[in-house]
Design a protein around this motif. Structure first.
Motif, PDB file in Angstrom:
ATOM      1  N   MET A 223      39.880   6.452   3.626  1.00  0.00           N
ATOM      2  CA  MET A 223      39.527   7.876   3.147  1.00  0.00           C
ATOM      3  C   MET A 223      40.594   8.968   4.175  1.00  0.00           C
ATOM      4  N   GLN A 224      40.962  10.023   3.602  1.00  0.00           N
ATOM      5  CA  GLN A 224      41.730  10.724   4.486  1.00  0.00           C
ATOM      6  C   GLN A 224      40.985  12.168   4.453  1.00  0.00           C
ATOM      7  N   TRP A 225      41.369  12.721   5.539  1.00  0.00           N
ATOM      8  CA  TRP A 225      40.803  14.264   5.587  1.00  0.00           C
ATOM      9  C   TRP A 225      41.500  15.019   6.649  1.00  0.00           C
ATOM     10  N   ASN A 226      41.360  16.286   6.315  1.00  0.00           N
ATOM     11  CA  ASN A 226      41.966  17.287   7.541  1.00  0.00           C
ATOM     12  C   ASN A 226      40.922  18.339   7.807  1.00  0.00           C
ATOM     13  N   CYS A 227      40.232  18.308   8.612  1.00  0.00           N
ATOM     14  CA  CYS A 227      39.403  19.648   8.958  1.00  0.00           C
ATOM     15  C   CYS A 227      39.683  20.364   9.889  1.00  0.00           C
ATOM     16  N   SER A 228      41.081  20.551  10.441  1.00  0.00           N
ATOM     17  CA  SER A 228      41.368  21.377  11.508  1.00  0.00           C
ATOM     18  C   SER A 228      42.082  22.750  10.789  1.00  0.00           C
ATOM     19  N   GLY A 229      42.266  23.499  11.573  1.00  0.00           N
ATOM     20  CA  GLY A 229      42.989  24.819  11.106  1.00  0.00           C
ATOM     21  C   GLY A 229      42.101  25.665  10.149  1.00  0.00           C
ATOM     22  N   PRO A 230      42.756  26.630   9.518  1.00  0.00           N
ATOM     23  CA  PRO A 230      41.688  27.561   8.672  1.00  0.00           C
ATOM     24  C   PRO A 230      41.034  26.915   7.706  1.00  0.00           C
ATOM     25  N   GLU A 231      39.810  27.318   7.332  1.00  0.00           N
ATOM     26  CA  GLU A 231      38.845  26.674   6.326  1.00  0.00           C
ATOM     27  C   GLU A 231      39.799  26.625   5.001  1.00  0.00           C
ATOM     28  N   ASN A 232      40.488  27.470   4.524  1.00  0.00           N
ATOM     29  CA  ASN A 232      41.047  27.271   3.248  1.00  0.00           C
ATOM     30  C   ASN A 232      42.292  26.165   3.362  1.00  0.00           C
ATOM     31  N   THR A 233      42.446  25.522   4.258  1.00  0.00           N
ATOM     32  CA  THR A 233      43.413  24.441   4.412  1.00  0.00           C
ATOM     33  C   THR A 233      42.789  23.137   4.746  1.00  0.00           C
ATOM     34  N   HIS A 234      41.539  23.230   4.573  1.00  0.00           N
ATOM     35  CA  HIS A 234      40.610  21.850   4.848  1.00  0.00           C
ATOM     36  C   HIS A 234      40.746  21.081   3.536  1.00  0.00           C
ATOM     37  N   TRP A 235      40.809  19.734   3.722  1.00  0.00           N
ATOM     38  CA  TRP A 235      40.948  18.960   2.582  1.00  0.00           C
ATOM     39  C   TRP A 235      40.188  17.535   2.743  1.00  0.00           C
ATOM     40  N   THR A 236      39.883  17.009   1.798  1.00  0.00           N
ATOM     41  CA  THR A 236      39.442  15.523   1.661  1.00  0.00           C
ATOM     42  C   THR A 236      39.740  14.705   0.719  1.00  0.00           C
ATOM     43  N   SER A 237      40.098  13.322   0.765  1.00  0.00           N
ATOM     44  CA  SER A 237      40.343  12.642  -0.230  1.00  0.00           C
ATOM     45  C   SER A 237      39.255  12.200  -1.052  1.00  0.00           C
ATOM     46  N   ASP A 238      38.131  12.337  -0.716  1.00  0.00           N
ATOM     47  CA  ASP A 238      36.927  11.932  -1.427  1.00  0.00           C
ATOM     48  C   ASP A 238      35.988  13.276  -1.795  1.00  0.00           C
ATOM     49  N   ALA A 239      35.666  13.468  -3.096  1.00  0.00           N
ATOM     50  CA  ALA A 239      34.883  14.503  -3.460  1.00  0.00           C
ATOM     51  C   ALA A 239      33.519  14.593  -2.783  1.00  0.00           C
TER      52      ALA A 239
END
Length: 276
Positions: A223-239
């Motif tokens: 699984m991949q994700w990025n929780c750094s930076g502004p919240e509207n740029t956060h993403w995760t590969s799993d719902a």
């Protein structure tokens, strides 16, 4: 605050916890520090004497873990069935065993509040199943939606309740390349969720989370994700994985005038009971 299938933490193919993931025990501690407790949907037969791996990528808590969540952190548990079976494919007898059988199974483990809500597995339900089977042992039946449940709706037969399923996915900022990632839905930001926890009188708002992560994922993990930076740029590969910092933002936005409780307490307050 509902937690889908009461999943403990994300894992790799060898059933080892992934780096930068957050256990449900840690989530419970963060909530307790804020005077709040969660409600977990339990699939009865996915729990055992020890933690176990489900579908390789999810560690399920042990029965002792669930007891600790209840006794030390004030959590309660509802049911997602004995086996998480599609209720619409079962006979009435099988439906009763799947749903109503779980109430007794949980009560024997000390979890006596599960009668408040049946969380239909994979949102597969019908009015007939709810009215003729599930209502015999549960106050409410869960369906997914985007709104709060008013007491004028929830108190009407056959007592449906609406839950917001919080999804990860590609980022919400359409000016960024992360918004085109092939990860299904768009990540639900705190800005989208905070209005849902600012509940008006006479309403019941339920937001359901799953598993949590922090920072960024390690290269090459399942699984991949990025929780750094502004919240509207956060993403995760799993719902079903969500950034812990965003969860805390939503948690801290709950007004002091809002009661955070469990479905059975709502049922008692609104006079809704199982029909049997």
């Amino acid at each position: 605050m509902l937690f889908g299938r009461t999943q403990w933490v994300s894992a790799d193919k060898l059933c080892k916890q992934l780096p930068n993931t957050v256990t449900l025990g840690r989530v419970a501690s963060v909530m307790k520090d804020r005077g709040k407790a969660g409600v977990g949907n339990v699939v009865v037969k996915r729990h055992g004497v020890t933690q176990s791996c489900f579908s390789n990528y999810v560690i399920s808590p042990s029965w002792n873990n669930l007891t600790q969540l209840r006794t030390q952190f004030g959590w309660t548990f509802t049911s997602a069935g004995m086996t998480y079976a599609n209720m619409t494919t079962l006979t009435p007898t099988q439906q009763h065993a799947e749903a109503c059988g779980s109430v007794g199974a949980l009560a024997r483990r000390g979890h006596t509040r599960s009668w408040g809500l049946f969380a239909y597995p994979n949102n597969k339900y019908t009015d007939k199943i709810q009215s003729q089977v599930v209502k015999k042992c549960f106050a409410f039946g869960r369906v997914y939606g985007d709104t709060a449940t008013s007491n004028t709706v929830a108190t009407k037969w056959p007592n449906w309740q609406t839950t917001v399923s919080v999804n990860g996915g590609k980022c919400a900022d359409t000016t960024q390349s992360c918004s085109t990632l092939p990860y299904g839905p768009t990540y639900m930001t705190p800005a989208q969720l905070i209005p849902k926890v600012r509940v008006n009188p006479g309403n019941w708002s339920t937001v359901q989370f799953y598993r949590f992560v922090t920072g960024t994922s390690a290269p090459g993990t399942v699984m991949q994700w990025n929780c750094s930076g502004p919240e509207n740029t956060h993403w995760t590969s799993d719902a079903e994985i969500y950034c812990m910092r965003d969860f805390v933002r939503v948690l801290d936005a709950i007004p002091s005038t809002v009661t955070v409780t469990d479905p059975a307490t709502v049922a008692e307050a609104w006079g809704v009971k199982p029909s049997a």
